[in-house]
Design an enzyme around this catalytic site. Structure first.
Site, PDB file in Angstrom:
ATOM      1  N   THR A   1       0.863  -1.191   0.000  1.00  0.00           N
ATOM      2  CA  THR A   1       0.000   0.000   0.000  1.00  0.00           C
ATOM      3  C   THR A   1       0.899   1.240   0.000  1.00  0.00           C
ATOM      4  O   THR A   1       1.779   1.364   0.841  1.00  0.00           O
ATOM      5  CB  THR A   1      -0.877   0.011   1.261  1.00  0.00           C
ATOM      6  OG1 THR A   1      -1.596  -1.214   1.303  1.00  0.00           O
ATOM      7  CG2 THR A   1      -1.851   1.174   1.257  1.00  0.00           C
TER       8      THR A   1
ATOM      9  N   GLU B   1      -5.218  -9.318   9.410  1.00  0.00           N
ATOM     10  CA  GLU B   1      -4.444 -10.193  10.282  1.00  0.00           C
ATOM     11  C   GLU B   1      -5.419 -11.028  11.104  1.00  0.00           C
ATOM     12  O   GLU B   1      -6.502 -10.567  11.452  1.00  0.00           O
ATOM     13  CB  GLU B   1      -3.553  -9.368  11.211  1.00  0.00           C
ATOM     14  CG  GLU B   1      -2.405  -8.753  10.462  1.00  0.00           C
ATOM     15  CD  GLU B   1      -1.455  -8.003  11.381  1.00  0.00           C
ATOM     16  OE1 GLU B   1      -1.237  -8.433  12.527  1.00  0.00           O
ATOM     17  OE2 GLU B   1      -0.938  -6.969  10.946  1.00  0.00           O
TER      18      GLU B   1
ATOM     19  N   LYS C   1      -7.396   1.416  -2.462  1.00  0.00           N
ATOM     20  CA  LYS C   1      -6.862   0.838  -1.222  1.00  0.00           C
ATOM     21  C   LYS C   1      -6.872   1.865  -0.085  1.00  0.00           C
ATOM     22  O   LYS C   1      -7.302   1.577   1.036  1.00  0.00           O
ATOM     23  CB  LYS C   1      -5.442   0.322  -1.487  1.00  0.00           C
ATOM     24  CG  LYS C   1      -4.727  -0.206  -0.278  1.00  0.00           C
ATOM     25  CD  LYS C   1      -5.367  -1.458   0.271  1.00  0.00           C
ATOM     26  CE  LYS C   1      -4.710  -1.818   1.586  1.00  0.00           C
ATOM     27  NZ  LYS C   1      -5.211  -3.021   2.180  1.00  0.00           N
TER      28      LYS C   1
ATOM     29  N   ALA D   1     -17.820  -0.747  18.873  1.00  0.00           N
ATOM     30  CA  ALA D   1     -17.075   0.291  19.604  1.00  0.00           C
ATOM     31  C   ALA D   1     -15.957  -0.381  20.394  1.00  0.00           C
ATOM     32  O   ALA D   1     -16.067  -1.544  20.781  1.00  0.00           O
ATOM     33  CB  ALA D   1     -18.028   1.023  20.543  1.00  0.00           C
ATOM     34  N   GLY D   2     -14.880   0.336  20.632  1.00  0.00           N
ATOM     35  CA  GLY D   2     -13.753  -0.262  21.337  1.00  0.00           C
ATOM     36  C   GLY D   2     -12.739   0.770  21.757  1.00  0.00           C
ATOM     37  O   GLY D   2     -13.038   1.974  21.794  1.00  0.00           O
TER      38      GLY D   2
ATOM     39  N   GLY E   1      -6.207  -0.365  15.920  1.00  0.00           N
ATOM     40  CA  GLY E   1      -4.744  -0.480  15.953  1.00  0.00           C
ATOM     41  C   GLY E   1      -4.301  -1.254  14.735  1.00  0.00           C
ATOM     42  O   GLY E   1      -5.031  -1.363  13.752  1.00  0.00           O
TER      43      GLY E   1
ATOM     44  N   CYS F   1      -2.053  -1.125   9.661  1.00  0.00           N
ATOM     45  CA  CYS F   1      -2.598  -0.522   8.432  1.00  0.00           C
ATOM     46  C   CYS F   1      -3.376   0.771   8.636  1.00  0.00           C
ATOM     47  O   CYS F   1      -3.060   1.784   8.017  1.00  0.00           O
ATOM     48  CB  CYS F   1      -3.487  -1.527   7.720  1.00  0.00           C
ATOM     49  SG  CYS F   1      -2.540  -2.831   6.965  1.00  0.00           S
TER      50      CYS F   1
ATOM     51  N   LYS G   1      -5.951  -6.936  17.989  1.00  0.00           N
ATOM     52  CA  LYS G   1      -7.217  -7.652  17.776  1.00  0.00           C
ATOM     53  C   LYS G   1      -6.940  -9.107  18.129  1.00  0.00           C
ATOM     54  O   LYS G   1      -5.779  -9.489  18.328  1.00  0.00           O
ATOM     55  CB  LYS G   1      -7.697  -7.519  16.333  1.00  0.00           C
ATOM     56  CG  LYS G   1      -6.698  -8.069  15.323  1.00  0.00           C
ATOM     57  CD  LYS G   1      -7.056  -7.748  13.901  1.00  0.00           C
ATOM     58  CE  LYS G   1      -8.091  -8.695  13.374  1.00  0.00           C
ATOM     59  NZ  LYS G   1      -8.221  -8.611  11.907  1.00  0.00           N
TER      60      LYS G   1
HETATM   61  C1  UDX Z   1      -7.064  -3.998   7.931  1.00  0.00           C
HETATM   62  C2  UDX Z   1      -8.113  -4.088   6.823  1.00  0.00           C
HETATM   63  O1  UDX Z   1      -9.356  -4.586   7.375  1.00  0.00           O
HETATM   64  C3  UDX Z   1      -7.631  -4.976   5.698  1.00  0.00           C
HETATM   65  O2  UDX Z   1      -8.572  -4.979   4.636  1.00  0.00           O
HETATM   66  C4  UDX Z   1      -6.301  -4.422   5.183  1.00  0.00           C
HETATM   67  O3  UDX Z   1      -5.799  -5.240   4.151  1.00  0.00           O
HETATM   68  C5  UDX Z   1      -5.301  -4.344   6.329  1.00  0.00           C
HETATM   69  O4  UDX Z   1      -5.842  -3.554   7.392  1.00  0.00           O
HETATM   70  P1  UDX Z   1      -6.287  -5.495   9.987  1.00  0.00           P
HETATM   71  O5  UDX Z   1      -5.573  -4.263  10.425  1.00  0.00           O
HETATM   72  O6  UDX Z   1      -5.545  -6.774   9.961  1.00  0.00           O
HETATM   73  O7  UDX Z   1      -6.917  -5.283   8.516  1.00  0.00           O
HETATM   74  O8  UDX Z   1      -7.534  -5.723  10.983  1.00  0.00           O
HETATM   75  P2  UDX Z   1      -9.047  -5.233  11.062  1.00  0.00           P
HETATM   76  O9  UDX Z   1      -9.890  -6.413  11.295  1.00  0.00           O
HETATM   77  O10 UDX Z   1      -9.429  -4.355   9.958  1.00  0.00           O
HETATM   78  O11 UDX Z   1      -9.040  -4.383  12.427  1.00  0.00           O
HETATM   79  C6  UDX Z   1      -8.271  -3.196  12.583  1.00  0.00           C
HETATM   80  C7  UDX Z   1      -8.516  -2.593  13.941  1.00  0.00           C
HETATM   81  O12 UDX Z   1      -9.842  -2.077  14.037  1.00  0.00           O
HETATM   82  C8  UDX Z   1      -8.369  -3.577  15.110  1.00  0.00           C
HETATM   83  O13 UDX Z   1      -7.710  -2.926  16.180  1.00  0.00           O
HETATM   84  C9  UDX Z   1      -9.803  -3.904  15.462  1.00  0.00           C
HETATM   85  O14 UDX Z   1      -9.963  -4.310  16.805  1.00  0.00           O
HETATM   86  C10 UDX Z   1     -10.472  -2.553  15.213  1.00  0.00           C
HETATM   87  N1  UDX Z   1     -11.916  -2.678  14.987  1.00  0.00           N
HETATM   88  C11 UDX Z   1     -12.387  -3.360  13.912  1.00  0.00           C
HETATM   89  C12 UDX Z   1     -12.807  -2.049  15.869  1.00  0.00           C
HETATM   90  O15 UDX Z   1     -12.393  -1.421  16.852  1.00  0.00           O
HETATM   91  N2  UDX Z   1     -14.150  -2.159  15.621  1.00  0.00           N
HETATM   92  C13 UDX Z   1     -14.642  -2.842  14.555  1.00  0.00           C
HETATM   93  O16 UDX Z   1     -15.882  -2.875  14.412  1.00  0.00           O
HETATM   94  C14 UDX Z   1     -13.746  -3.472  13.677  1.00  0.00           C
END
Ligand code: UDX
Length: 429
Positions: A109, A146, A199, A248-249, A253, A256, A316
């Site tokens: 990216t 991930e 992207k 919500a959280g 993190g 990406c 996560k």
């Molecule tokens: C992300 C994108 O989803 C993916 O398409 C891209 O290729 C790479 O970046 P990733 O960072 O692995 O993937 O995890 P993702 O499931 O997207 O979660 C990112 C963060 O958002 C985590 O900290 C997760 O806990 C948080 N999150 C996600 C929330 O707080 N609430 C949600 O509803 C969803």
């Protein structure tokens, strides 16, 4: 990606200049935690999958070359493109004596324009060959998460192919049509610049959706009787909104979202437009850990010398990755206020130890973590935490107060202990 492609029957060569990492992979070990990856490695290594550090011969022997190097942020928020530049230079060298028409595909990216301005320019300069005449050039962003990367690669929701060259487009269509055979996902073909923008836009939207629901959660936290989960469930039924990414959280993190929103902001500002929506997305995310510590403090009073347990460090569940994890910021704030911290995570403790050394008590066992603490903060949604019952907190904590920053518990089932959660139960009343 390499594992799934090898599993699907392609001959794949994985190249990395980190010899140590290659050695680990060649011993059939994955140097990080990712579900299903070790099984696929075992099934494919030395059959369809080879690993090497020598880029030149691997590239010279390949029809399609995917560039997957990292594009981290510089301290000022701009994107460090030095790895992309270096690998392009090395690919350029490998192309010098090649007579076939290889296709170079950028998976990394990067800011819109990078594929043409850096990758193409560098390969052409070093190889003395021309894109579209001697080699093909494309972008093909990945949407793997991930923790579910293998499944995301096996069942992608969309494949984006960005190229300005018909021959390259045909080759990549063929690749993915062969790979997914009877179950071909949607394939969207577009220009390189659109593909790069897709992207960034995708990640910026998802990050904004999370900051949006966190904003609503923070409003709910101050509204007596409100519960963000019910609100999210309702709005998620609206097909224009959709149910996903409304949890919500403690803030997003990982490697990406924060990096890509910063990169996008930087890119836009360089064009003379400041996208204030994206600035707010990041700001909401930076504030979320601070708000969580505030809420805990409001409940506990002065937290100096109070013993607090933290369940969950990874950004996560199902990963050992702690990059940009909200847990790190929360720990920093709590330590600044001189709280005493017990921490638990099923996979991420070794990574955490490298950051906080002897400032924390690292617990392999959940009970050990809870023991004698006056507050338990749940920061990652690991399945094993969901199994905990009020009686477990009562049995081991000094004062069973749980702050659920991930909404993993049903509040109704927690009413026999002190239970607060993000977007649930008013703070000021
Ligand atoms: C992300 C994108 O989803 C993916 O398409 C891209 O290729 C790479 O970046 P990733 O960072 O692995 O993937 O995890 P993702 O499931 O997207 O979660 C990112 C963060 O958002 C985590 O900290 C997760 O806990 C948080 N999150 C996600 C929330 O707080 N609430 C949600 O509803 C969803």
């Amino acid at each position: 990606m390499a594992l799934v492609m090898a599993h699907k029957g392609f001959k794949v060569i994985g190249i990395d200049n980190d010899k140590e990492k290659c050695k680990i992979i060649m011993q059939k070990k994955i140097p990080f935690f990712e579900p299903k990856s070790e099984d696929l490695l075992n099934a494919t290594l030395d059959k369809n999958l080879k690993i090497t550090s020598s880029l030149n011969s691997a590239v010279s022997n390949s029809d399609i070359i995917f560039i997957c190097v990292g594009t981290p942020n510089n301290p000022d928020g701009s994107v460090n493109l030095s790895f992309l530049k270096k690998v392009s230079l090395n690919i350029g060298k490998a192309l010098r004596n090649m007579n076939r028409y290889p296709v170079i595909v950028v998976k990394s990216t990067a800011p819109p324009g990078t594929t043409n301005n850096i990758v193409k320019t560098e390969i052409e300069r070093v190889s003395s060959k021309k894109a579209g005449i001697d080699f093909g050039l494309a972008t093909n962003p990945e949407f793997m998460r991930e923790g579910s990367a293998i499944d995301d690669m096996l069942f992608p929701h969309l494949i984006v192919i960005g190229t300005n060259d018909l021959e390259t487009k045909k080759k990549l269509h063929e690749l993915y049509e062969t790979m997914y055979k009877d179950n071909i996902p949607s394939i969207l073909s577009t220009t390189i610049i659109n593909s790069e923008l897709i992207k960034y836009t995708n990640n910026a939207f998802l990050a904004t959706k999370i900051s949006f629901i966190n904003t609503i959660a923070n409003i709910c936290s101050k509204t007596p009787g409100a519960d963000v989960e019910i609100i999210a469930k309702a709005i998620g039924k609206d097909p224009r909104i959709g149910p996903l990414f409304l949890n919500a959280g403690p803030g997003y993190g990982g490697s990406c979202f924060s990096k890509d929103v910063s990169g996008f902001l930087n890119f836009s500002k360089s064009l003379g437009y400041t996208p204030i929506l994206l600035e707010s997305t990041q700001l909401v995310n930076q504030m979320q850990p601070i708000l969580i510590v505030d809420m805990v403090e409001k409940k506990l009073g002065n937290i100096k010398n109070k013993k607090i347990s933290i369940l969950g460090i990874a950004f996560k569940k199902n990963t050992d990755d702690i990059r940009e994890s909200a847990s790190l910021e929360i720990i920093r704030h709590l330590l600044k206020k001189q709280a005493i911290l017990n921490v638990h995570d099923p996979q991420a403790l070794d990574n955490l130890r490298k950051v906080f050394k002897n400032k924390l008590k690292y617990c392999k066992d959940i009970i050990d973590c809870l023991f004698d603490t006056v507050c338990c903060l749940v920061l990652t949604d690991w399945d094993e935490y969901k199994k905990l019952k009020p009686k477990d907190f009562k049995a081991y904590m000094k004062n069973p107060f749980v702050f659920d920053a991930r909404r993993i518990f049903n509040p109704q089932k927690m009413n026999s202990i002190e239970y607060l959660a993000i977007g649930y139960k008013a703070q000021n009343y």
